[in-house]
Scaffold this active site. Sequence first.
Site, short mmCIF file in Angstrom:
data_model
loop_
_atom_site.label_atom_id
_atom_site.label_comp_id
_atom_site.label_asym_id
_atom_site.label_seq_id
_atom_site.Cartn_x
_atom_site.Cartn_y
_atom_site.Cartn_z
N SER A 135 -11.81 34.44 -25.15
CA SER A 135 -13.27 34.25 -25.19
C SER A 135 -13.64 33.39 -26.38
CB SER A 135 -13.95 35.62 -25.32
OG SER A 135 -15.33 35.48 -25.61
N TYR A 148 -15.20 43.51 -29.48
CA TYR A 148 -14.82 42.47 -28.53
C TYR A 148 -14.28 41.24 -29.26
CZ TYR A 148 -15.12 39.51 -24.37
OH TYR A 148 -14.82 38.68 -23.31
N LYS A 152 -10.41 39.81 -28.84
CA LYS A 152 -10.10 38.48 -28.34
C LYS A 152 -9.41 37.61 -29.40
CE LYS A 152 -11.50 39.06 -24.14
NZ LYS A 152 -10.52 39.05 -23.01
#
Length: 243
Positions: A135, A148, A152
């Site tokens: 991402s 998150y 990533k």
Amino acid sequence: MNFELQNQRILVTGATSGIGLDIAKALAELGANLVLIGRNRDILAELEQSLGALTLAVDITDEAAVNAAFSEMPALDGLVNCAGISILDDVLDVKAKDLDQIMATNVTASAVVTREAARHMIANGRQGSIVNVSSQAAMAALPGHLGYCASKAAMDAMTRVLCLELGPKGIRVNSVNPTVTLTPMAERAWADPAKRDPMLAAIPLGRFASPREVALPVAFLLSSAASMISGASLPIDGGFTSH
């Protein structure tokens, strides 16, 4: 140059929804033989019919289940790690159990699947390609995305280690790093102009990605056209991470 994947057997995790579903469809169009992993048995059954795929209902956070799935896996030429989750909270509200869940799915499970896929490819004398769906959150700080972003970034670091260790075996490993990608779930999540407009303003191209705009670069990295690309993290973000 050859962007086709004719007769290449490729495993895709997270294939029953979102970006993973569009990746599966794009790879099928390019001639790949697919092995699709997900947890929605009804959608897996539909994909088995529509794409002619071999489908497996597996919780990839269950290491024993992953090991069992690979015990009867056909020879593979590629892997796409697309299964992932996001639990959003401001830093002052972050919960340890949520961080553990994010890391277990986005990092640990992907590492275990990759381990088994690499072992399988090597044992079958196959050289090929692995693509991790990361991402833009790996490359830029996003408010509310602590877990998150960390997961990533870990996936991108994992990509580089895998490149180093698997390269001598003829296996390439890369990441793709999309911006907001307009899956049905994302369209609902970003419908509020107060949330949507500031993000769009930060993207030089002024729009979000379509799932196909992520799927096709994944197909490129799996193909022989990318035969000298390994260890890369490819932004698919309309320029978001350029500033």
